[in-house]
Design an enzyme around this catalytic site. Structure first.
Site, mmCIF file in Angstrom:
data_model
loop_
_atom_site.group_PDB
_atom_site.id
_atom_site.type_symbol
_atom_site.label_atom_id
_atom_site.label_comp_id
_atom_site.label_asym_id
_atom_site.label_seq_id
_atom_site.Cartn_x
_atom_site.Cartn_y
_atom_site.Cartn_z
ATOM 1 N N HIS A 109 0.845 -1.203 0.000
ATOM 2 C CA HIS A 109 0.000 0.000 0.000
ATOM 3 C C HIS A 109 0.874 1.244 0.000
ATOM 4 O O HIS A 109 2.060 1.199 0.326
ATOM 5 C CB HIS A 109 -0.918 0.036 1.223
ATOM 6 C CG HIS A 109 -0.164 0.198 2.511
ATOM 7 N ND1 HIS A 109 0.517 -0.839 3.090
ATOM 8 C CD2 HIS A 109 0.055 1.275 3.296
ATOM 9 C CE1 HIS A 109 1.114 -0.404 4.195
ATOM 10 N NE2 HIS A 109 0.861 0.879 4.345
ATOM 11 N N ASP A 111 0.551 5.070 1.866
ATOM 12 C CA ASP A 111 -0.212 5.561 3.014
ATOM 13 C C ASP A 111 -1.289 6.573 2.598
ATOM 14 O O ASP A 111 -1.016 7.524 1.843
ATOM 15 C CB ASP A 111 0.737 6.217 4.035
ATOM 16 C CG ASP A 111 1.631 5.192 4.736
ATOM 17 O OD1 ASP A 111 1.225 4.021 4.835
ATOM 18 O OD2 ASP A 111 2.727 5.588 5.175
ATOM 19 N N HIS A 259 4.772 0.216 0.100
ATOM 20 C CA HIS A 259 5.478 -0.564 1.118
ATOM 21 C C HIS A 259 4.526 -1.554 1.775
ATOM 22 O O HIS A 259 3.306 -1.463 1.631
ATOM 23 C CB HIS A 259 6.095 0.365 2.173
ATOM 24 C CG HIS A 259 5.090 1.221 2.889
ATOM 25 N ND1 HIS A 259 4.599 2.384 2.336
ATOM 26 C CD2 HIS A 259 4.439 1.063 4.065
ATOM 27 C CE1 HIS A 259 3.711 2.914 3.160
ATOM 28 N NE2 HIS A 259 3.585 2.139 4.212
ATOM 29 N N ARG A 274 4.615 6.563 13.881
ATOM 30 C CA ARG A 274 4.738 7.212 12.570
ATOM 31 C C ARG A 274 4.161 8.613 12.604
ATOM 32 O O ARG A 274 3.120 8.831 13.212
ATOM 33 C CB ARG A 274 3.976 6.379 11.543
ATOM 34 C CG ARG A 274 4.058 6.890 10.120
ATOM 35 C CD ARG A 274 3.220 6.036 9.192
ATOM 36 N NE ARG A 274 1.890 6.597 9.017
ATOM 37 C CZ ARG A 274 0.848 5.938 8.510
ATOM 38 N NH1 ARG A 274 0.981 4.676 8.138
ATOM 39 N NH2 ARG A 274 -0.319 6.512 8.389
HETATM 40 FE FE LIG Z 1 1.962 2.175 5.638
#
Ligand SMILES: [Fe+2]
Length: 283
Positions: A109, A111, A259, A274
């Site tokens: 995917h 983000d 990723h 994150r």
């Molecule tokens: Fe991700």
């Protein structure tokens, strides 16, 4: 299968060691908690060239993690994922897995592509990691685009796709109060091939987590074309893989990569944090 310059550019303040043919480099000589402007400028240039950068031994506080992200741009908050909001850090998403909580990102995917302005960058820090396994893979969607025939490139360049949360953040798994319905549900239409606003390089911009369908095609045509692209983009020649240690940091460019986590050793405790940096509207 590389599309990076064969003569790597010179860096004075940092050391940059590519880890794979299409993307990825390990950087040493930089303390992300304390970066002067000249070092940041070198990091930024290396990031645009290598698409994902890896760092070791970055013991960042939440404030330092956010401050580094803000050097790239304003931070986003995530509509669904858990965060450190209760501690005053809603911008820090927490990705945590163990024997009762599965990996959240084990499929390819990019983000947050279901919003009109998907994040340009993600800065992920390992807080707790298993002794083995739990790696993350990235692949260059720019190198994947480059490897297509001229005819396929031309076909894709005229297409746009609908992205939404229906396949990944279902209403069943995410409570209604966090999941706006109907017209309020997050969705966006993006070009299938986007041009990077800083490098000018084209890259594929579809992913199985959030891309619902390609517009203007029959359902069967859209499904077949997307499936071809996902198989194509997932080829190992376009990818790199990173083994996390505590306080490792990865910074990636969501405009030209995708990723996935590798969900092995999935019962071991793994906690990642994150921040995501606002991006442009893909064009
Ligand atoms: Fe991700």
């Amino acid at each position: 299968m590389t599309d990076r310059p064969t003569e790597p550019r010179e860096y004075r303040r940092i050391q940059v060691r590519p880890v794979a043919g299409a993307l990825g480099a390990e950087v040493s000589g930089a303390d992300l908690a304390d970066l002067d402007d000249a070092t940041f400028a070198e990091l930024h240039a290396a990031w645009l060239e290598h698409q994902v950068l890896f760092f070791r031994d970055q013991d960042l506080s939440p404030e330092q993690h956010k401050a580094f992200g803000r050097r790239l741009g304003p931070l986003q908050t995530h509509p669904f994922l858990a965060s450190r909001g209760a501690e005053g850090h809603p911008e820090i998403v927490v990705l945590e897995s163990d024997e009762t909580r599965p990996y959240l990102a084990a499929g390819w995917h990019t983000d947050v592509t279901f919003v009109e302005r998907p994040p340009m960058a993600s800065v992920l820090r390992a807080v707790e990691v298993p002794a083995w396994g739990g790696d993350t893979m990235w692949a260059s969607t720019r190198a994947a685009y480059q490897a297509l025939s001229d005819t396929m490139q031309r076909l894709l360049s005229g297409l746009a796709a609908l992205h939404d949360t229906s396949k990944t953040f279902s209403r069943r798994a995410y409570p209604a109060e966090r999941h706006p319905e109907g017209d309020e549900a997050p969705r966006a239409v993006h070009p299938v091939v986007r041009t990077h606003p800083e490098t000018g390089r084209p890259a594929l911009f579809v992913n199985p987590a959030f891309t619902r369908r390609i517009q203007g095609l029959r359902r069967s045509e859209s499904d077949a074309l997307l499936e071809f692209l996902y198989q194509h983009m997932a080829q190992p020649e376009f990818s790199c893989r990173f083994h996390w240690e505590k306080n490792s940091v990865a910074i990636w460019d969501n405009r030209c990569t995708w990723h996935r986590a590798v969900a092995d050793n999935a019962a071991a405790h793994r906690r990642m944090e994150r921040v995501t940096v606002e991006g442009d509207r893909p064009a």
